[in-house]
Scaffold this motif. Sequence first.
Motif, PDB file in Angstrom:
ATOM      1  N   ASP A 248      -4.467  -2.493  -8.739  1.00  0.00           N
ATOM      2  CA  ASP A 248      -4.558  -1.059  -9.020  1.00  0.00           C
ATOM      3  C   ASP A 248      -5.281  -0.926 -10.358  1.00  0.00           C
ATOM      4  OD1 ASP A 248      -4.326   1.609  -9.494  1.00  0.00           O
ATOM      5  OD2 ASP A 248      -2.137   1.684  -9.407  1.00  0.00           O
TER       6      ASP A 248
ATOM      7  N   ARG B   7      -3.259   5.953  -3.290  1.00  0.00           N
ATOM      8  CA  ARG B   7      -4.383   6.773  -2.845  1.00  0.00           C
ATOM      9  C   ARG B   7      -3.922   7.738  -1.760  1.00  0.00           C
ATOM     10  NH1 ARG B   7      -8.144   2.463  -2.183  1.00  0.00           N
ATOM     11  NH2 ARG B   7      -6.744   1.427  -3.615  1.00  0.00           N
TER      12      ARG B   7
ATOM     13  N   VAL C 100      -5.228  -1.152   7.479  1.00  0.00           N
ATOM     14  CA  VAL C 100      -4.834  -2.499   7.037  1.00  0.00           C
ATOM     15  C   VAL C 100      -3.741  -3.125   7.898  1.00  0.00           C
ATOM     16  CG1 VAL C 100      -5.518  -2.187   4.639  1.00  0.00           C
ATOM     17  CG2 VAL C 100      -3.247  -1.442   5.354  1.00  0.00           C
TER      18      VAL C 100
ATOM     19  N   ARG D 247      -8.134  -6.295   1.595  1.00  0.00           N
ATOM     20  CA  ARG D 247      -7.525  -7.113   2.652  1.00  0.00           C
ATOM     21  C   ARG D 247      -8.474  -8.221   3.110  1.00  0.00           C
ATOM     22  NH1 ARG D 247      -3.724  -7.024   6.934  1.00  0.00           N
ATOM     23  NH2 ARG D 247      -4.574  -7.931   8.845  1.00  0.00           N
TER      24      ARG D 247
ATOM     25  N   VAL E  55       0.845  -1.192   0.000  1.00  0.00           N
ATOM     26  CA  VAL E  55       0.000   0.000   0.000  1.00  0.00           C
ATOM     27  C   VAL E  55       0.881   1.244   0.000  1.00  0.00           C
ATOM     28  CG1 VAL E  55      -1.841  -1.217   1.231  1.00  0.00           C
ATOM     29  CG2 VAL E  55      -0.127   0.068   2.538  1.00  0.00           C
TER      30      VAL E  55
ATOM     31  N   THR F  97      -1.910  -2.352  -4.967  1.00  0.00           N
ATOM     32  CA  THR F  97      -3.165  -1.641  -4.723  1.00  0.00           C
ATOM     33  C   THR F  97      -3.055  -0.243  -5.306  1.00  0.00           C
ATOM     34  OG1 THR F  97      -2.384  -0.897  -2.550  1.00  0.00           O
ATOM     35  CG2 THR F  97      -3.703  -2.916  -2.614  1.00  0.00           C
TER      36      THR F  97
ATOM     37  N   PHE G 196      -2.771   4.372   7.225  1.00  0.00           N
ATOM     38  CA  PHE G 196      -2.693   3.036   6.627  1.00  0.00           C
ATOM     39  C   PHE G 196      -2.640   1.941   7.691  1.00  0.00           C
ATOM     40  CE2 PHE G 196      -1.322   5.377   2.802  1.00  0.00           C
ATOM     41  CZ  PHE G 196      -2.125   4.752   1.857  1.00  0.00           C
TER      42      PHE G 196
ATOM     43  N   THR H  51       2.193  -6.710   5.221  1.00  0.00           N
ATOM     44  CA  THR H  51       1.534  -5.553   4.613  1.00  0.00           C
ATOM     45  C   THR H  51       2.532  -4.415   4.649  1.00  0.00           C
ATOM     46  OG1 THR H  51      -0.664  -6.268   5.341  1.00  0.00           O
ATOM     47  CG2 THR H  51      -0.398  -3.956   4.726  1.00  0.00           C
TER      48      THR H  51
ATOM     49  N   GLU I 188     -12.013   0.929   0.512  1.00  0.00           N
ATOM     50  CA  GLU I 188     -11.776  -0.021  -0.578  1.00  0.00           C
ATOM     51  C   GLU I 188     -10.549  -0.870  -0.281  1.00  0.00           C
ATOM     52  OE1 GLU I 188     -12.552  -2.103  -3.858  1.00  0.00           O
ATOM     53  OE2 GLU I 188     -13.791  -0.367  -3.320  1.00  0.00           O
ATOM     54  N   LEU I 189      -9.550  -0.258   0.311  1.00  0.00           N
ATOM     55  CA  LEU I 189      -8.331  -0.979   0.673  1.00  0.00           C
ATOM     56  C   LEU I 189      -8.626  -2.034   1.747  1.00  0.00           C
ATOM     57  CD1 LEU I 189      -5.310  -1.030   0.050  1.00  0.00           C
ATOM     58  CD2 LEU I 189      -4.968   0.625   1.879  1.00  0.00           C
TER      59      LEU I 189
END
Length: 339
Positions: free
Chosen positions: A174, A230, A282, A245, A143, A227, A278, A259, A240-241
């Motif tokens: 992506d 963003r 995630v 996951r 990410v 991904t 982030f 990650t 969305e992320l």
Amino acid sequence: MELLVAVVVGLVVVGLVLGVVLSRRRPAPGRTPPTPGRGGVATGDRQTAATTAPPRTPGPGLAGRIRSAFGSAVQDPWSELEGLLIGADVGPSTSARIVGDVRARYGQGEDPSALVGEEIRSILGASSSLELPTEGLGVVLVVGVNGSGKTTTIGKLAARLSSQGKRVSIANSDTFRAAASEQLGVWAERAGAHLVRQERGADPGAVAFDAVQAARARGSDVLIVDTAGRLHTKQPLMEELKKVRRVIEKAVGRSPDETLLVLDATTGQNGIAQALAFTEAVEVTGVALTKLDGTAKGGVVLAVRDRLGVPVKVVGTGESVGDLEPFDSEAFAARLLGG
């Protein structure tokens, strides 16, 4: 009579001309007469193009500036030290912590830069490598914000894993950015990795799910999931992320093994906000620090490690496919201090 007048006038004119010539050749008061320079070019108060300026002496690194801050002419070395650390992108909170710890340990005659170095290494902790399973499919979710070097990092990581004898697949989740699939395809080819992709605008979660199935069918050892880059401030995109996951967790039966947050070393304190957002979305397990090949200080990783406990796992040091290295905390501390 007329002849005599003409002679007198001529002598007067000649005298005036000689006076002007002599006055121009005489040096002005207080001015040094020109002397021959290199190559016969005269030099004086004004240097000519042939005169070479003395070379500039490079300024000291952070360690040298820290020592200077503790010189006799500095009234408040601790405030100066904190300013130097903040200027190196370490961040106000972590800088204050380092200053407090060093101040408690400092004794007259000690090298303050050495104590700062010890604090930096203490915060970074031991070097931490990627943790992937020895059997079955390992999954790495990647990410990061746009422009951080995410696609390049994925390509380099795939190449590194391939060089270790692992079969690597890459998922292009992506699906928003134009040319993202093409760019990732180029890197996959360089790395000898298999690329799973769908048409632009496809559901990112569906791509990730299909990639897990395809990687297993091919007998891949590692799946790297790209991904969309963003902004961490865009909540719908962060949701969305989270969905990507969850899809991976369902397909694999567990969370991604790693990650990685791709963090630009030149990003400064904005990197802390990125890491916070982030990590909440995630559960970031490590940082991939990019663009550390120039003058970037990268001190932001100290703040990320100090405040979030997230270690740096890999470092990008150039543009070539092989320019990705495991993070070395000792080497990073030495680079940050710069002698």
